[in-house]
Write a protein that holds these residues in place. Structure first.
Motif: not given
Lengths: 279, 256
Positions: A215-221, A60-64, A1-8, A21-23
């Protein structure tokens, strides 16, 4: 239903990424809890799932990011409103401010999207029964208690029948009664099979209400797993998140456990088994 | 939380029978008529109509309060015009060195009738119709929903912001800030309040803008409305009568 790939993503006029780099993926009907210290990127993740990033907040937005098979970056916010709904921290700030009754407030989004009055009435009835606010429909939304306001805010979003509900710290400004009202409403949505992402600091309530935690820490999963595994992880203290009291009690008894129970019934059961095994 | 509106719901024909748009047309027509009616008897007639409508709406008491509020303005008009109107030459009466002239008093009377008629006609609309209903009626007839929203939301949000400002003020007072004393002292004490009030308002506005966006506020296309507009049968005829009468008064006023 939700997919996050390499979001920066980083906000305009900053170089520090708010998300790095959230996935992650959320299945249909799943409830995902998001935990993390202040500034870890939780709210930004909510905005990215809803499309406010990158449509409202540029930068700035990269990823999908894909929600209900819709690419968030390529859709308008109005289109996204029928696929995902976002509930904010402060219930007062998310009311339209232009409607005098709860019924009209719930209808506001549907009016914007040109729904037929009969459909609006049907949905208002459906959502108000589900969130138990039928008796409030003719009241002024600004004259309700915090918990009632937040349930009206959730109803206003759900009336658009999104496939995904995103809640950004929905109980942070509520008293314990209001908090329990909101979580009771979320549990009933979970029973209805709604796909939900909840950002919260209240770990115990999240453990009771979520299938998995992120869990997120410093912008990363850091981890996406069941509450038992997340709270039993050896690095959990470094992530800056609160651990449920029950998990702490269990850890005191069984420091080596890889996964720890996070709710009262689980803890009681696991401790009984532990005592039985060690008698 | 109160709304910044003088509307109080009542079960009268003026409140619920007449639709907001007809009342709005009535207000506009009354205001134009108030300016162009060339005789005192005509202006008095318009005032009687306005007062009858207010009595019918059971809002006479509140309307009279508003009219009483304008009394100082009316007295000032009479004094200034009675004494200093440029066309003054027929002495009405003299109190020692103070001479009051007929032309000035007549002019003041004309202005006063206009003011009183405009206040009374506005009261017919404002005291019997919620701002949201007025704006909804206008949006149904082509007013931009964004403009309609801004006007309605301002009336609703000002009390919310005042409430937030009051919380910030109390928080500052609880930490020792004094708002008592002379004017200069209070002005200086008010400055530290401005930062948090303005900042919290900006943050609220940002949240609200996002909340509106995710509820499809900017989506182009036709809006719909939850409630059907209840329009009195014959209201179109009523509006035509208002407009036609106003046009007649306009011609009468120009020719007279």
């Amino acid at each position: 239903m939700i997919s996050v790939n390499g979001l920066t993503y980083h906000y305009p006029n900053t170089q520090q990424p708010a998300l790095q780099q959230i996935s992650l993926a959320v299945r249909h009907g799943e409830t995902l809890g998001v935990l993390g210290a202040n500034g870890s990127g939780k709210s930004t993740l909510c905005y990215a799932l809803m499309g406010l990033v990158p449509h409202f907040y540029k930068g700035g937005y990269t990823g999908q990011v894909t929600v209900d098979r819709i690419s968030v970056a390529n859709s308008h916010l109005g289109e996204m409103a029928q696929h995902a709904g976002l509930v904010f921290q402060n219930p007062i700030n998310q009311f339209s401010g232009a409607k005098l009754t709860v019924e009209d407030e719930i209808a506001f989004g549907m009016e914007n999207l040109g729904f037929a009055p009969s459909v609006m009435r049907e949905r208002i009835e459906w959502v108000s029964e589900m969130l138990r606010i039928t008796q409030l429909l003719q009241r002024n939304p600004y004259q309700l208690s915090g918990g009632q306001m937040q349930r009206v805010a959730i109803a206003s979003v759900l009336a658009l029948r999104p496939q995904v509900l995103i809640l950004d710290e929905p109980t942070s400004q509520l008293d314990p009664l209001g908090t329990s009202e909101v979580f009771e409403a979320l549990r009933s949505l979970r029973r209805e099979g709604m796909t939900t992402v909840i950002v919260e600091h209240k770990a115990e309530l999240l453990a009771e209400s979520c299938d998995r935690l992120c869990v997120l820490k410093d912008a990363e999963v850091q981890i996406v797993d069941s509450p038992n595994v997340v709270f039993g992880h050896p690095d959990v203290q470094q992530w800056g998140i609160e651990i449920p009291r029950y998990s702490q009690v269990f850890k005191a008894f069984v420091p080596t456990a890889a996964d720890v129970p996070a709710t009262l019934p689980d803890t009681v059961e696991r401790l009984e088994n532990y005592v039985a095994d060690h008698d | 939380m109160k709304t910044l509106s003088l509307y109080r719901p009542r079960d009268t024909f003026i409140h619920n029978g007449l639709d907001p748009f007809t009342k709005l047309i009535y207000l506009i027509c009354s205001m134009i008529s108030a300016f162009f009616i060339p005789t005192f008897s005509g202006a008095l007639g318009l005032l009687v109509i306005n007062l009858v409508l207010l009595a019918w709406a059971k809002e006479m008491k509140r309307a009279l309060k508003t009219l009483t509020g304008s009394l100082l303005l009316l007295v000032t008009i009479f004094v200034i015009q009675g004494l200093f109107h440029p066309g003054n030459h027929t002495l009405l009466f003299a109190l020692g060195p103070v001479h009051v002239y007929r032309e000035g008093v007549v002019f003041a009377l004309t202005i006063s009738f206009r003011v009183v008629n405009i206040i009374a006609a506005s009261s017919v609309l404002i005291l019997t119709t919620s701002p949201a209903a007025i704006m909804e009626a206008c949006v149904r007839r082509g007013l931009s929903p964004k403009i309609g929203y801004v006007i309605t939301a301002i009336l609703q949000m000002i009390p919310v912001m005042m409430d937030s400002a009051s919380t910030i003020r109390e928080a500052q007072q609880s930490r020792g800030m004094s708002l008592e004393g002379g004017l200069w002292h209070r002005m200086r004490a008010f400055l530290p309040l401005l930062g948090p009030i303005v900042l919290s308002s900006f943050l609220s506005i940002q949240d609200r803008a996002m909340a509106l966006e995710v509820r499809g506020f900017s989506v182009p296309g036709k809006r719909s409305f939850l409630h059907d507009e209840t329009v009195l049968r014959g209201s179109l005829g009523l509006r035509i009568v208002f407009i036609a009468t106003t046009l007649c008064i306009l011609v009468w006023g120009i020719l007279a």
